[in-house]
Design a protein around this motif. Structure first.
Motif, PDB file in Angstrom:
ATOM      1  N   THR A   1       0.832  -1.207   0.000  1.00 32.22           N
ATOM      2  CA  THR A   1       0.000   0.000   0.000  1.00 32.22           C
ATOM      3  C   THR A   1       0.866   1.256   0.000  1.00 32.22           C
ATOM      4  OG1 THR A   1      -0.174  -0.366   2.352  1.00 32.22           O
ATOM      5  CG2 THR A   1      -2.122  -0.897   1.051  1.00 32.22           C
TER       6      THR A   1
ATOM      7  N   ASN B   1       0.609   3.084  -3.105  1.00 33.27           N
ATOM      8  CA  ASN B   1      -0.696   3.659  -3.395  1.00 33.27           C
ATOM      9  C   ASN B   1      -0.912   4.856  -2.465  1.00 33.27           C
ATOM     10  OD1 ASN B   1      -3.294   4.092  -4.218  1.00 33.27           O
ATOM     11  ND2 ASN B   1      -4.143   2.265  -3.236  1.00 33.27           N
TER      12      ASN B   1
ATOM     13  N   THR C   1      -2.555   7.481  -0.758  1.00 34.87           N
ATOM     14  CA  THR C   1      -3.976   7.773  -0.606  1.00 34.87           C
ATOM     15  C   THR C   1      -4.224   9.217  -0.181  1.00 34.87           C
ATOM     16  OG1 THR C   1      -3.713   6.788   1.569  1.00 34.87           O
ATOM     17  CG2 THR C   1      -4.741   5.433  -0.116  1.00 34.87           C
TER      18      THR C   1
END
Ligand code: SF4
Ligand code: SF4
Lengths: 182, 86, 404
Positions: free
Chosen positions: B14, B17, B19
């Motif tokens: 993650t 990614n 966010t």
């Protein structure tokens, strides 16, 4: 193939008797199979176990309905269970009892034999455990199995003094019943 | 991207990614009010409150999604949510 | 290729079926065992506990748990770190594992679990049928069924080899009929340690959980990815078809024992009637076939060893020239009035050039004894189908009408 049905009560070792018979028969060079018909697993309930002995490998997995031999460990079962059910006419019914065979009113053409296994057990083992003694009596009465094989199987299963005493009792029962061999 | 049987993948992926882009409001510290109680660090659901050497904290805006939990929980009102200019 | 199953009486001992399985597990050198005792599986885990207590299974952890759900969950983690895992259960215990069964196969973790087949409650019944494992047929576990205790113990080693194959990587259930096989004493060659070491290589997974190099297993797959994972699982099952055959042959080469691969055949050459069955009833059926063959009845047996993956091609090849196929099922799909073997056999014949009628019998539920005359009656009815066509496609054969 010879088929044997053992009637006993939960806790009397009838399942063990059937197993030891299978072990002994295999030691004699035969093929064998032993299995219980488990019902309610509690002490005192009537239980059934089965042994098959054959010169060929055994594939059949049904229960035994037309036995060649029936062994009854506890004579009080005769009133509650049809111990002779399906027993072959030329078969044999072996009952642990101190009465003569004639005293039993059982609907069968097969030969009835009795052996006072409880007395032998109390005299030699010191406890009323009859399952192994009945195997000795069975070997004596039928000649289907070598008494030494039974004694070996029992000694292996119950090592030490217990096994020794059992073997002695088996020999005693064997000698007694050999006279009555069918 | 090929998938591996069993849904096996590298852990911590993650990280790639980011966010942070979801944010409309971003949290900002007022260090004059902060008492270093660590509540914001413990309660941030995205591990975006990063401790500093001096005992204060700073936000990792790559991953802070602007949920405002830290502001809501701060006992000293040391965090303000300010409109992000995009 | 039919192979002779050599009987080596010198190596045989008379032991209980459960002991033979526990011994087989031991020789496979498991690293983690986790199980929860439940009748009639209990003797297997008791024997394994004894082996552990006696130090006979080196490099192995026996995890005591409070439920079957936990038993299998513990193995999910253990298998992921690269341990060779074992469990055993039955009936309600297997049902309780249901969710974890999917997790294990979904994460593609090899494992072997013995299912000691038993009826499901209610009403409570501890005796044998195969409803428990059959009900788990869509969970992605390989399912193999054994006819005697030699086969179930040998199958244990085979199952590890199939399950751990890199083209398969699916967990496997080895199924034995409760009491009928788990509690029977009969002569068996206990799995030989030296041969097993030769047959079954150390499990070396390509990926393992390791804190030093962290991975995530089965984490998340959204609609863009999930379908492909299911596809890969199905491919693994298809790969297992070949692997099950190969492993049976490799086993034969090393141990000299063979029970068929996906299926086995008994006197099927020229058979008009082919009986299909799984598990311990096979022996009784073989005896009946011998008896009837002596009377020139053309009847044979197709033993289904692998129920998952389902051996469609192998079955088609055998039944092609029969006049009727008879399936025996110790289970029922409620609402369809058929056993699973019946349904699946019919399904693999549809859309093919094979046009053989299939009739199904449901029997042996909850421990009801399957008698010789029941099998004979079924074969009589199969003759009737050859003469006059199907009247009843699927039915209970041993129903006690008088108590209904
Ligand atoms: S706004 Fe939410 S995500 Fe951002 S630092 Fe505060 S608690 Fe964490
Ligand atoms: S919760 Fe508020 S007071 Fe506590 S450390 Fe965070 S900013 Fe400082």
């Amino acid at each position: 193939m010879k088929e044997i049905r053992v009637h006993g009560r939960g806790g009397q070792g009838s399942v063990t008797a059937a197993e030891l018979l299978a072990v002994a028969a295999f030691a004699d060079g035969k093929f064998s199979q032993a299995f219980p018909a488990f019902g309610v697993e509690r002490r005192g309930a009537p239980v059934l176990s089965f042994t098959r002995i054959s010169d060929e490998p055994i594939r059949l997995r049904t229960q035994i309905y037309e036995p060649d031999y029936v062994i009854v460990q506890d004579p009080t079962l005769i009133e509650v269970v049809d111990v002779a059910s399906g027993l072959k006419d030329d078969g044999m019914l072996l009952i642990n009892s101190d009465f003569d065979p004639e005293t039993f009113d059982i609907d069968t053409k097969a030969k009835i034999l009795t052996v006072n296994a409880t007395k032998i057990a109390l005299d030699i083992i010191g406890r009323p455990i009859v399952n192994t003694i009945l195997l000795g009596a069975f070997a004596g009465a039928t000649g289907e199995i070598q008494p030494e094989s039974i004694m070996d199987a029992v000694k292996k299963r119950f090592p030490g003094k217990v096994g020794e005493r059992n073997a002695e009792a088996i020999q005693e029962a064997y000698n007694m019943m050999k006279e009555a061999r069918i | 991207m090929k998938i591996l049987p069993g849904g096996i993948c590298q852990a911590g992926t993650t990280r790639v990614n980011k966010t942070g882009g979801w944010r409309n409001f971003k949290p900002v510290y007022n260090y004059d009010l902060c008492i270093k109680c660590k509540l914001c660090e413990l309660l941030c659901p995205d591990s975006s409150v990063i401790p500093r050497e001096d005992g204060f904290f700073e936000f990792d805006y790559d991953f802070c999604k602007g949920c405002g939990i830290c502001e809501n929980e701060c006992p000293k009102k040391a965090i303000d949510m300010v409109l992000e200019e995009k | 290729m039919p192979r002779e199953n050599k009987l080596d009486k010198e190596k045989m001992v008379v032991v209980e079926g459960s002991y033979a399985v526990a011994h087989a597990v031991k020789t496979c050198r498991p690293n983690v065992i986790s199980a929860y005792p439940i009748t009639p599986q209990t003797h297997i885990v008791e024997d394994l506990s004894q082996f552990m207590a006696d130090g006979e299974i080196p490099n192995c952890e026996y995890i005591n748990v409070e439920s079957e759900f936990s038993a299998l969950s513990a193995l999910v983690g253990s298998a992921a770190v690269g341990a060779r895992c074992y469990s055993a259960t039955t009936a309600q215990g297997l049902a309780l594992m249901h969710e974890v069964l999917f997790n294990m196969s979904g994460m593609r973790l090899p494992t072997v679990m013995t299912i000691v087949n038993r009826a499901l409650s209610a009403p409570i019944n501890i005796w044998n049928d195969q409803q428990d494992s059959i009900s788990q047929r869509d969970t992605g576990w390989i399912q193999l069924y054994a006819e005697d205790i030699q086969e179930i113990s040998d199958m244990t080693a085979q199952a590890y080899k199939i399950s751990e194959d890199k083209d398969v990587l699916m967990p496997a259930m080895t199924c034995m009929d409760g009491f009928i096989l788990s509690h029977v004493y009969e002569p068996v060659v206990l799995l030989e340690q030296d041969l097993t070491d030769k047959f079954l290589p150390k499990y070396e997974p390509e990926y393992t959980l390791d804190p030093k190099d962290p991975l995530s297993y089965g984490a998340f797959a959204d609609p863009n990815y999930y379908t492909e994972f299911r596809y890969l699982q199905e491919q693994a099952m298809q790969n297992a078809l070949k692997k099950i055959e190969d492993v049976a042959n490799e086993f034969y080469d090393i141990y000299g024992r063979y029970y068929g691969g996906l299926i086995d055949e008994y006197r099927t050459e020229d058979a008009d009637i082919i009986i299909m069955a799984m598990g311990s009833v096979i022996g009784t059926v073989k005896d009946v076939i011998d008896k009837l063959r002596n009377r020139n009845v053309k009847v044979g047996l197709l033993k289904v060893r692998a129920f998952r993956p389902f051996p469609a091609d192998a079955i088609r090849n055998v039944v092609r020239d029969a006049k009727v196929i008879v399936t025996l099922d110790k289970n029922i799909t409620l609402g369809l009035n058929e056993g699973a073997l019946c349904t699946e056999t019919k399904s693999i014949l549809y859309n093919t050039d094979i046009n053989v009628p299939v009739i199904g019998y449901m029997l042996g539920h909850g421990g009801r004894d399957i008698k010789v005359d029941t099998i004979e009656r079924i074969i009589d009815e199969a003759h009737e189908v050859i003469r006059n066509g199907i009247k009843t496609e699927s039915q209970f054969i041993d129903l006690r009408e008088e108590i209904l």
